[in-house]
Design a protein around this motif. Structure first.
Motif, short mmCIF file in Angstrom:
data_model
loop_
_atom_site.label_atom_id
_atom_site.label_comp_id
_atom_site.label_asym_id
_atom_site.label_seq_id
_atom_site.Cartn_x
_atom_site.Cartn_y
_atom_site.Cartn_z
N ILE A 1 0.87 -1.17 0.00
CA ILE A 1 0.00 0.00 0.00
C ILE A 1 0.91 1.22 0.00
CG2 ILE A 1 -1.76 1.28 1.27
CD1 ILE A 1 -2.65 -1.42 2.46
N LEU A 2 0.83 1.99 -1.09
CA LEU A 2 1.76 3.09 -1.27
C LEU A 2 1.10 4.21 -2.07
CD1 LEU A 2 4.68 4.28 -1.16
CD2 LEU A 2 5.16 3.00 -3.26
N ASP A 3 1.12 5.41 -1.52
CA ASP A 3 0.60 6.59 -2.21
C ASP A 3 -0.82 6.39 -2.75
OD1 ASP A 3 2.86 7.93 -1.58
OD2 ASP A 3 3.59 8.19 -3.62
N GLY A 4 -1.69 5.85 -1.89
CA GLY A 4 -3.09 5.72 -2.24
C GLY A 4 -3.43 4.56 -3.13
N ARG A 5 -2.45 3.72 -3.46
CA ARG A 5 -2.69 2.59 -4.37
C ARG A 5 -2.33 1.27 -3.71
NH1 ARG A 5 0.61 3.29 -9.65
NH2 ARG A 5 -0.26 1.20 -9.93
N LEU A 6 -3.00 0.22 -4.15
CA LEU A 6 -2.67 -1.13 -3.74
C LEU A 6 -1.88 -1.77 -4.87
CD1 LEU A 6 -3.24 -3.27 -1.46
CD2 LEU A 6 -5.05 -4.13 -2.96
N ARG A 7 -0.65 -2.16 -4.59
CA ARG A 7 0.23 -2.70 -5.64
C ARG A 7 0.60 -4.14 -5.29
NH1 ARG A 7 3.55 2.34 -7.56
NH2 ARG A 7 2.51 4.04 -6.46
N THR A 8 0.44 -5.04 -6.27
CA THR A 8 0.79 -6.44 -6.04
C THR A 8 2.09 -6.77 -6.76
OG1 THR A 8 -0.57 -7.10 -7.95
CG2 THR A 8 -1.60 -7.17 -5.77
N GLY A 9 2.84 -7.68 -6.16
CA GLY A 9 4.10 -8.10 -6.75
C GLY A 9 5.23 -7.16 -6.41
N VAL A 10 6.36 -7.40 -7.03
CA VAL A 10 7.57 -6.60 -6.78
C VAL A 10 7.42 -5.23 -7.45
CG1 VAL A 10 10.06 -6.46 -7.11
CG2 VAL A 10 8.99 -8.68 -6.65
N VAL A 11 7.49 -4.19 -6.64
CA VAL A 11 7.46 -2.82 -7.17
C VAL A 11 8.89 -2.43 -7.53
CG1 VAL A 11 6.76 -0.43 -6.74
CG2 VAL A 11 5.51 -2.32 -5.65
N SER A 12 9.09 -1.95 -8.73
CA SER A 12 10.44 -1.65 -9.20
C SER A 12 11.03 -0.46 -8.45
CB SER A 12 10.43 -1.33 -10.70
OG SER A 12 9.76 -0.10 -10.95
N ILE A 13 12.33 -0.36 -8.49
CA ILE A 13 13.02 0.75 -7.85
C ILE A 13 12.58 2.08 -8.45
CG2 ILE A 13 15.29 1.82 -7.49
CD1 ILE A 13 16.47 -0.99 -7.40
N ASP A 14 12.42 2.12 -9.77
CA ASP A 14 11.99 3.36 -10.43
C ASP A 14 10.61 3.78 -9.95
OD1 ASP A 14 14.34 3.54 -11.82
OD2 ASP A 14 13.55 2.59 -13.64
N ASP A 15 9.67 2.81 -9.81
CA ASP A 15 8.32 3.15 -9.34
C ASP A 15 8.35 3.61 -7.89
OD1 ASP A 15 7.25 2.59 -11.78
OD2 ASP A 15 6.50 0.60 -11.24
N LEU A 16 9.20 3.00 -7.09
CA LEU A 16 9.32 3.42 -5.69
C LEU A 16 9.89 4.83 -5.60
CD1 LEU A 16 10.65 0.10 -4.15
CD2 LEU A 16 8.41 1.11 -3.72
N ARG A 17 10.85 5.14 -6.43
CA ARG A 17 11.42 6.49 -6.44
C ARG A 17 10.40 7.51 -6.94
NH1 ARG A 17 17.36 4.74 -8.82
NH2 ARG A 17 18.31 4.25 -6.79
#
Length: 360
Positions: free
Chosen positions: A341-357
């Protein structure tokens, strides 16, 4: 069914040749009447059958009747196969949109989904039920699962607030800081994709802009825990969280984060990943002994380690893990681990470094 099967075939043929389009119109008219439960008012069905059987009638008249029956059976098989295929495609697409995987029961089997460890939806696979002779149960589970997917659609459109899913005893990567949004990871200590997400979070620097915490969820299968010792590690991590809850705001990693760092990123003396060692090599006694070693390295004495042992086996920890399971399965409703759960969204699986940044 013959006119419906013919319509399907002619629809394909008409796309490559105009000679079939006149027949396509007749087939479409006949098909529409059949679909709307009316008798076909054209001779298209008989004309088609006669054209298929005419050569056989000349050579072997006795085979005309069996061949006529075979044509009808083939038409039924073709139409039913198309209906089943359309259902599977539609169901898989809906699951992909809602859950991030086209197969709820085995998320890893879907090549279109992210890198995940499957949680499953708790139902017996359709064909397993059929082979076991439970036909009614197979269809019941299938439609119940589809209903659950539809009911989960509104939750996927909501804004997800990480703070709502952080436990009262949550600890935070690099400590908690007022005013920063909360990011929550749902992880299994034995899942290799959870390890990848953990490393991505560290490398991205997400903890500089978010209060990053986790909920530990040991995934299970029909035969028990999916990963050896995940439940044991989850009990110890939860016990440490409860024991050090007052230290969670201290601005530095608590002992549970140090242990996660080892499990997800460290290697033993044999250069084997600790996660692999726990999953494939360690006995129960060896796993507990290694957790004790890490507790000792973090400054715990024998009495402190004994306190963690007692707490890990306590009803308080069991209730805490049960609450996490209820939240993951009933509130978050994920079928894949890791989930974030990140920035208002539910994300499944491995979140990439670019998306996390980018979330920073």
């Amino acid at each position: 069914m013959l006119c419906i099967a013919a319509f399907i075939v002619l629809l394909v043929l008409s796309a490559v040749s105009a000679r079939y389009r006149r027949l396509l119109g007749k087939a479409a008219s006949c098909t529409w009447r059949r679909v709307t439960l009316r008798p076909c008012d054209t001779t298209f069905r008989d004309d088609l059958k006669n054209s298929l059987l005419a050569p056989l009638a000349v050579r072997s008249p006795r085979l005309v009747r069996p061949a006529s029956i075979a044509i009808e059976v083939l038409a039924w098989v073709m139409v039913l196969s198309m209906i089943v295929s359309l259902y599977i495609v539609g169901r898989s697409g809906l699951n992909l949109v809602v859950y991030g995987t086209c197969d709820k029961q085995n998320a890893q089997a879907c090549t279109l989904s992210a890198e995940v460890c499957s949680v499953g939806d708790g139902t017996t696979p359709f064909w397993d039920s059929i082979l076991a002779g439970n036909v009614i149960g197979a269809f019941g589970d299938e439609f119940a699962s589809l209903g659950d997917t539809f009911s989960a659609i509104p939750s996927r459109l909501r804004t997800w607030e990480g703070a709502e899913f952080a436990s009262a005893s949550a600890t935070y990567l690099e400590g908690y800081r007022e005013g920063l949004p909360v990011a929550v990871e749902v992880i299994d200590p034995g899942c290799r994709f959870c390890a990848q997400l953990f490393r991505n979070v560290e490398e991205s620097g997400l903890a500089q802009t978010h209060n990053v915490t986790y909920r530990v969820y040991p995934t299970a299968s029909s035969w028990g825990d999916k990963f050896e010792h995940s439940a044991l590690i989850a009990r110890y991590l939860t016990a440490i969280q409860l024991h050090e809850r007052e230290a969670a705001l201290a601005g530095e990693n608590t002992t549970d984060w140090l242990i996660l760092e080892q499990i997800f990123g460290g290697k033993n003396a044999s250069r084997e990943d600790w996660q692999v060692w726990f999953n494939e090599t360690a006995t129960d006694e060896e796993a507990v002994a290694q957790l004790h070693t890490w507790l000792s390295d973090a400054g715990y004495d024998a009495a402190g380690i004994a306190q963690i042992d007692d707490l890990a086996a306590s009803p308080e920890v069991a209730d805490s893990l049960a609450a996490v399971r209820q939240s993951v399965e009933d509130d978050i409703r994920t079928v894949s681990i890791p989930t974030m759960i990140l920035d208002g969204r539910l994300r499944t699986g491995v979140v990439s470094i670019d998306d996390l940044r980018a979330a920073r």
